[in-house]
Motif scaffolding. Structure first.
Motif, mmCIF file in Angstrom:
data_model
loop_
_atom_site.group_PDB
_atom_site.id
_atom_site.type_symbol
_atom_site.label_atom_id
_atom_site.label_comp_id
_atom_site.label_asym_id
_atom_site.label_seq_id
_atom_site.Cartn_x
_atom_site.Cartn_y
_atom_site.Cartn_z
ATOM 1 N N ASN A 45 0.837 -1.028 0.130
ATOM 2 C CA ASN A 45 0.123 0.143 -0.003
ATOM 3 C C ASN A 45 0.916 1.149 -0.092
ATOM 4 N N LYS A 46 2.027 1.469 -0.458
ATOM 5 C CA LYS A 46 2.975 2.198 -0.430
ATOM 6 C C LYS A 46 3.232 2.853 -1.580
ATOM 7 N N SER A 47 2.084 4.055 -1.854
ATOM 8 C CA SER A 47 2.213 4.735 -3.098
ATOM 9 C C SER A 47 3.497 5.120 -3.817
ATOM 10 N N THR A 48 4.553 5.784 -2.815
ATOM 11 C CA THR A 48 5.599 6.094 -3.270
ATOM 12 C C THR A 48 6.356 4.885 -3.956
ATOM 13 N N SER A 49 6.400 3.924 -3.661
ATOM 14 C CA SER A 49 7.241 2.942 -3.979
ATOM 15 C C SER A 49 6.623 2.571 -5.447
ATOM 16 N N TYR A 50 5.423 2.535 -5.744
ATOM 17 C CA TYR A 50 4.649 2.168 -7.103
ATOM 18 C C TYR A 50 5.177 3.353 -8.057
ATOM 19 N N PHE A 51 5.229 4.567 -7.431
ATOM 20 C CA PHE A 51 5.665 5.726 -8.223
ATOM 21 C C PHE A 51 7.033 5.645 -8.714
ATOM 22 N N TYR A 52 8.022 5.247 -8.013
ATOM 23 C CA TYR A 52 9.282 5.180 -8.277
ATOM 24 C C TYR A 52 9.742 4.112 -9.204
ATOM 25 N N LEU A 53 8.702 2.864 -8.712
ATOM 26 C CA LEU A 53 8.847 1.642 -9.970
ATOM 27 C C LEU A 53 8.451 2.231 -11.202
ATOM 28 N N GLY A 54 7.352 2.888 -11.474
ATOM 29 C CA GLY A 54 6.984 3.388 -12.636
ATOM 30 C C GLY A 54 8.044 4.420 -13.272
ATOM 31 N N LEU A 55 8.820 5.272 -12.765
ATOM 32 C CA LEU A 55 9.753 5.689 -13.292
ATOM 33 C C LEU A 55 11.043 5.095 -13.804
ATOM 34 N N ALA A 56 11.281 3.900 -13.124
ATOM 35 C CA ALA A 56 12.422 3.054 -13.429
ATOM 36 C C ALA A 56 11.972 2.450 -14.887
ATOM 37 N N LYS A 57 10.712 1.833 -14.821
ATOM 38 C CA LYS A 57 10.231 1.361 -16.060
ATOM 39 C C LYS A 57 10.115 2.165 -17.128
ATOM 40 N N TYR A 58 9.600 3.416 -16.686
ATOM 41 C CA TYR A 58 9.804 4.271 -17.903
ATOM 42 C C TYR A 58 10.820 4.588 -18.470
ATOM 43 N N HIS A 59 12.093 4.697 -17.743
ATOM 44 C CA HIS A 59 13.392 5.022 -18.243
ATOM 45 C C HIS A 59 13.746 3.700 -19.132
ATOM 46 N N LEU A 60 13.403 2.465 -18.903
ATOM 47 C CA LEU A 60 13.715 1.696 -19.618
ATOM 48 C C LEU A 60 12.809 1.248 -20.696
ATOM 49 N N ARG A 61 11.870 2.188 -21.049
ATOM 50 C CA ARG A 61 11.211 1.965 -22.201
ATOM 51 C C ARG A 61 9.819 0.939 -22.190
ATOM 52 N N ASP A 62 9.568 0.506 -20.696
ATOM 53 C CA ASP A 62 8.519 -0.135 -20.536
ATOM 54 C C ASP A 62 7.252 0.827 -20.002
ATOM 55 N N CYS A 67 2.868 2.615 -16.658
ATOM 56 C CA CYS A 67 1.454 3.229 -16.520
ATOM 57 C C CYS A 67 0.809 2.413 -15.524
ATOM 58 N N GLU A 68 1.064 1.149 -15.510
ATOM 59 C CA GLU A 68 0.243 0.077 -14.310
ATOM 60 C C GLU A 68 0.745 0.509 -13.158
ATOM 61 N N ASP A 69 2.000 1.002 -12.761
ATOM 62 C CA ASP A 69 2.485 1.190 -11.581
ATOM 63 C C ASP A 69 2.164 2.523 -11.049
ATOM 64 N N TRP A 70 2.141 3.761 -12.019
ATOM 65 C CA TRP A 70 1.574 4.999 -11.911
ATOM 66 C C TRP A 70 0.077 4.987 -11.369
ATOM 67 N N LYS A 71 -0.502 3.973 -12.044
ATOM 68 C CA LYS A 71 -1.988 4.015 -11.835
ATOM 69 C C LYS A 71 -2.143 3.307 -10.365
ATOM 70 N N LYS A 72 -1.480 2.557 -10.099
ATOM 71 C CA LYS A 72 -1.480 1.874 -8.602
ATOM 72 C C LYS A 72 -1.312 3.135 -7.605
ATOM 73 N N ALA A 73 -0.101 3.516 -7.948
ATOM 74 C CA ALA A 73 0.323 4.894 -7.221
ATOM 75 C C ALA A 73 -0.850 5.904 -6.872
ATOM 76 N N ALA A 74 -1.532 6.222 -8.213
ATOM 77 C CA ALA A 74 -2.626 7.312 -8.248
ATOM 78 C C ALA A 74 -3.576 6.743 -7.449
ATOM 79 N N ASP A 75 -4.038 5.385 -7.445
ATOM 80 C CA ASP A 75 -5.107 4.789 -6.708
ATOM 81 C C ASP A 75 -4.934 4.770 -5.466
ATOM 82 N N LEU A 76 -3.727 5.089 -5.025
ATOM 83 C CA LEU A 76 -3.084 4.669 -3.408
ATOM 84 C C LEU A 76 -3.120 6.279 -3.152
#
Length: 90
Positions: A45-62, A67-76
């Protein structure tokens, strides 16, 4: 320091998140993902972890994964993740 904190308490989601964020800041996105996945495993339930996870994936062009991780972070309730969703995912 975060590695030492994890050694002392391997269930410290904050230490994994901070180490993952630091790795991401240094360009080690794969290493960041490993730590951030552990952080959300410990505290799903830690929104910031999902946010940073999304950033890392974005930089790897995933973009789909980011988007899935940012959605989870936003939902939280993480507002900055909602902004990135609008900017990159819709």
């Amino acid at each position: 320091d975060y590695s030492k904190a994890i050694e002392i308490d391997p269930n410290d989601s904050n230490a994994f998140e901070r180490r993952g964020s630091a790795k991401g800041s240094l360009g080690d996105y794969k290493g960041a993902i490993g730590d951030l996945l552990k952080a959300v495993e410990i505290d799903p339930n830690k929104s910031t972890s999902y946010f940073y996870l999304g950033l890392a994936k974005y930089h790897l062009r995933d973009n789909k994964g980011a988007c899935e991780d940012w959605k989870k972070a936003a939902d939280l309730g993480y507002e900055e993740a909602a902004e990135l969703l609008k900017e990159h995912c819709e």
